[in-house]
Enzyme design. Structure first.
Site, PDB file in Angstrom:
ATOM      1  N   SER A   1     -12.252  25.706   9.949  1.00 27.60           N
ATOM      2  CA  SER A   1     -12.514  27.118  10.246  1.00 27.60           C
ATOM      3  C   SER A   1     -12.257  27.965   9.016  1.00 27.60           C
ATOM      4  O   SER A   1     -11.148  27.958   8.468  1.00 27.60           O
ATOM      5  CB  SER A   1     -11.620  27.589  11.391  1.00 27.60           C
ATOM      6  OG  SER A   1     -11.663  29.001  11.452  1.00 27.60           O
TER       7      SER A   1
ATOM      8  N   HIS B   1     -16.876  25.980  10.823  1.00 23.50           N
ATOM      9  CA  HIS B   1     -16.595  26.723  12.050  1.00 23.50           C
ATOM     10  C   HIS B   1     -16.386  28.181  11.639  1.00 23.50           C
ATOM     11  O   HIS B   1     -15.526  28.493  10.811  1.00 23.50           O
ATOM     12  CB  HIS B   1     -15.355  26.161  12.741  1.00 23.50           C
ATOM     13  CG  HIS B   1     -15.060  26.790  14.066  1.00 23.50           C
ATOM     14  ND1 HIS B   1     -15.725  26.434  15.225  1.00 23.50           N
ATOM     15  CD2 HIS B   1     -14.182  27.760  14.417  1.00 23.50           C
ATOM     16  CE1 HIS B   1     -15.258  27.152  16.231  1.00 23.50           C
ATOM     17  NE2 HIS B   1     -14.330  27.973  15.767  1.00 23.50           N
TER      18      HIS B   1
ATOM     19  N   ASP C   1     -15.602  31.946  12.856  1.00 24.02           N
ATOM     20  CA  ASP C   1     -14.989  32.710  13.948  1.00 24.02           C
ATOM     21  C   ASP C   1     -15.303  34.189  13.842  1.00 24.02           C
ATOM     22  O   ASP C   1     -14.785  34.879  12.961  1.00 24.02           O
ATOM     23  CB  ASP C   1     -13.467  32.514  13.907  1.00 24.02           C
ATOM     24  CG  ASP C   1     -13.068  31.124  14.366  1.00 24.02           C
ATOM     25  OD1 ASP C   1     -13.439  30.745  15.492  1.00 24.02           O
ATOM     26  OD2 ASP C   1     -12.389  30.421  13.597  1.00 24.02           O
TER      27      ASP C   1
ATOM     28  N   MET D   1     -14.952  37.817  15.437  1.00 30.29           N
ATOM     29  CA  MET D   1     -14.073  38.553  16.372  1.00 30.29           C
ATOM     30  C   MET D   1     -14.368  40.040  16.302  1.00 30.29           C
ATOM     31  O   MET D   1     -14.596  40.576  15.209  1.00 30.29           O
ATOM     32  CB  MET D   1     -12.610  38.328  15.984  1.00 30.29           C
ATOM     33  CG  MET D   1     -12.209  36.869  15.936  1.00 30.29           C
ATOM     34  SD  MET D   1     -10.491  36.730  15.448  1.00 30.29           S
ATOM     35  CE  MET D   1     -10.318  34.952  15.399  1.00 30.29           C
TER      36      MET D   1
ATOM     37  N   HIS E   1     -18.665  30.717  16.442  1.00 37.98           N
ATOM     38  CA  HIS E   1     -17.866  30.945  17.647  1.00 37.98           C
ATOM     39  C   HIS E   1     -17.701  32.447  17.834  1.00 37.98           C
ATOM     40  O   HIS E   1     -16.972  33.098  17.089  1.00 37.98           O
ATOM     41  CB  HIS E   1     -16.509  30.237  17.442  1.00 37.98           C
ATOM     42  CG  HIS E   1     -15.545  30.448  18.559  1.00 37.98           C
ATOM     43  ND1 HIS E   1     -14.189  30.171  18.430  1.00 37.98           N
ATOM     44  CD2 HIS E   1     -15.711  30.873  19.840  1.00 37.98           C
ATOM     45  CE1 HIS E   1     -13.579  30.438  19.564  1.00 37.98           C
ATOM     46  NE2 HIS E   1     -14.469  30.871  20.432  1.00 37.98           N
TER      47      HIS E   1
ATOM     48  N   MET F   1     -16.278  35.479  19.478  1.00 39.52           N
ATOM     49  CA  MET F   1     -15.217  36.034  20.331  1.00 39.52           C
ATOM     50  C   MET F   1     -15.475  37.526  20.424  1.00 39.52           C
ATOM     51  O   MET F   1     -14.743  38.358  19.878  1.00 39.52           O
ATOM     52  CB  MET F   1     -13.848  35.717  19.710  1.00 39.52           C
ATOM     53  CG  MET F   1     -13.462  34.263  19.895  1.00 39.52           C
ATOM     54  SD  MET F   1     -12.214  33.706  18.725  1.00 39.52           S
ATOM     55  CE  MET F   1     -13.264  33.307  17.346  1.00 39.52           C
TER      56      MET F   1
ATOM     57  N   MET G   1     -10.621  26.163  24.247  1.00 39.11           N
ATOM     58  CA  MET G   1      -9.635  26.853  23.414  1.00 39.11           C
ATOM     59  C   MET G   1      -8.262  26.255  23.699  1.00 39.11           C
ATOM     60  O   MET G   1      -7.802  26.250  24.845  1.00 39.11           O
ATOM     61  CB  MET G   1      -9.619  28.356  23.721  1.00 39.11           C
ATOM     62  CG  MET G   1     -10.853  29.122  23.281  1.00 39.11           C
ATOM     63  SD  MET G   1     -11.339  28.890  21.567  1.00 39.11           S
ATOM     64  CE  MET G   1      -9.846  29.352  20.689  1.00 39.11           C
TER      65      MET G   1
ATOM     66  N   ASP H   1     -10.493  23.777  19.881  1.00 35.02           N
ATOM     67  CA  ASP H   1     -10.318  24.851  18.902  1.00 35.02           C
ATOM     68  C   ASP H   1      -8.958  25.520  19.043  1.00 35.02           C
ATOM     69  O   ASP H   1      -8.694  26.195  20.037  1.00 35.02           O
ATOM     70  CB  ASP H   1     -11.452  25.874  19.090  1.00 35.02           C
ATOM     71  CG  ASP H   1     -11.449  26.923  17.996  1.00 35.02           C
ATOM     72  OD1 ASP H   1     -10.693  26.781  17.017  1.00 35.02           O
ATOM     73  OD2 ASP H   1     -12.223  27.897  18.139  1.00 35.02           O
TER      74      ASP H   1
HETATM   75  C1  DX5 Z   1      -8.877  31.132  17.066  1.00 36.88           C
HETATM   76  C2  DX5 Z   1     -10.137  30.623  16.418  1.00 36.88           C
HETATM   77  C3  DX5 Z   1      -9.951  29.307  15.798  1.00 36.88           C
HETATM   78  C4  DX5 Z   1      -8.972  29.324  14.659  1.00 36.88           C
HETATM   79  C5  DX5 Z   1      -8.360  27.979  14.552  1.00 36.88           C
HETATM   80  O1  DX5 Z   1      -9.146  32.301  17.708  1.00 36.88           O
HETATM   81  O2  DX5 Z   1     -11.168  30.496  17.369  1.00 36.88           O
HETATM   82  O3  DX5 Z   1     -11.168  28.725  15.391  1.00 36.88           O
HETATM   83  O4  DX5 Z   1      -9.558  29.657  13.437  1.00 36.88           O
HETATM   84  O5  DX5 Z   1      -7.357  28.056  13.604  1.00 36.88           O
HETATM   85  P1  DX5 Z   1      -6.146  27.045  13.627  1.00 36.88           P
HETATM   86  O6  DX5 Z   1      -6.725  25.676  13.411  1.00 36.88           O
HETATM   87  O7  DX5 Z   1      -5.319  27.521  12.467  1.00 36.88           O
HETATM   88  O8  DX5 Z   1      -5.447  27.178  14.948  1.00 36.88           O
HETATM   89 ZN    ZN Z   2     -12.971  29.247  16.769  1.00 39.22          ZN
END
Ligand code: DX5
Ligand code: ZN
Length: 217
Positions: free
Chosen positions: A6, A31, A33, A35, A64, A66, A135, A175
């Site tokens: 990620s 990956h 993320d 947000m 991903h 969010m 998750m 994840d």
């Molecule tokens: C959390 C994200 C993850 C995050 C994982 O909200 O969706 O993808 O980046 O990070 P680690 O591996 O550090 O938990």
């Molecule tokens: Zn993620």
């Protein structure tokens, strides 16, 4: 096992070095993320960053989302270069339609479940999706502690997939909080894709950590 580092845990002032690292490693996917500060209490990055990264890379972009109302941005993420687009069950009122639109825009469709969301919530769309993201932390931040109930959830998800005789078997992605200590057990339970942020980018030698994770397979 597919390993998806990620970029959330990468150095945002030098994303090129994170790209070089992943390109020259055994990692399989990126990956990414996204947000929005509403669905989760944090804001990360969006389409412009993904679009800028895409031409510099050769590996799969696993995006991903969010964010609330993810259906509004399906085309934008397709244009930006997403190969897999994952939306949260909790954020999409018309999930079936959203999944069809993701596919119609040429991407694989993923569905993510928060730690409290039961596997039964995807019973009626399990045949329509390409990936289920479980998750294993509450989404919003990297570097959190892995939630142990995830192992049981993987088993329940496999039971659902098998009970429905799903033809297009979705990949099972984990994840959050994935480490060298829990990865092997997750693979043993049936996980196909492991996301790793802090474990990779927070380590002294990320390439070696990637190799170690990949050799657990
Ligand atoms: C959390 C994200 C993850 C995050 C994982 O909200 O969706 O993808 O980046 O990070 P680690 O591996 O550090 O938990
Ligand atoms: Zn993620």
């Amino acid at each position: 096992m597919i390993l998806a580092p990620s970029l959330l845990s990468a150095d945002f002032t030098n994303l090129q070095s994170a790209v070089d690292l992943i390109e020259n490693s055994q990692a399989d996917w990126y990956h990414l993320d996204v947000m929005d500060g509403t669905f989760v209490p944090n804001i990360s990055f969006g389409m412009p960053i993904i679009k800028a990264l895409k031409p510099k890379t050769t590996k799969v972009f696993d995006c991903h989302l969010m964010i609330v109302n993810p259906e509004k941005y399906i085309k934008d993420f397709a244009t930006a270069g997403a190969d897999i687009l994952t939306v949260h069950v909790e954020a999409s009122t018309h999930l079936h339609r959203t999944i069809q639109e993701i596919k119609a825009n040429g991407m694989k469709a993923g569905v993510a479940l928060n730690p409290h969301t039961p596997i039964s919530s995807i019973e009626d769309i399990i045949s329509d999706i390409d990936l289920v993201c479980l998750m294993s932390v509450n989404p919003g931040f990297g570097g959190q502690k892995f939630i142990e109930n995830t192992y049981a959830k993987v088993v329940k998800l496999i039971e659902l997939i098998e009970s429905r005789n799903v033809m297009n078997r979705p990949l099972i992605e984990i994840d959050g909080g994935v480490t060298l200590d829990n990865a092997k057990r997750l693979i043993g339970c049936g996980a196909d894709v492991l996301v790793a942020g802090n474990t990779v980018f927070g380590s002294k030698d990320p390439i070696d950590t990637i190799n170690q994770l990949k050799s657990l397979d």
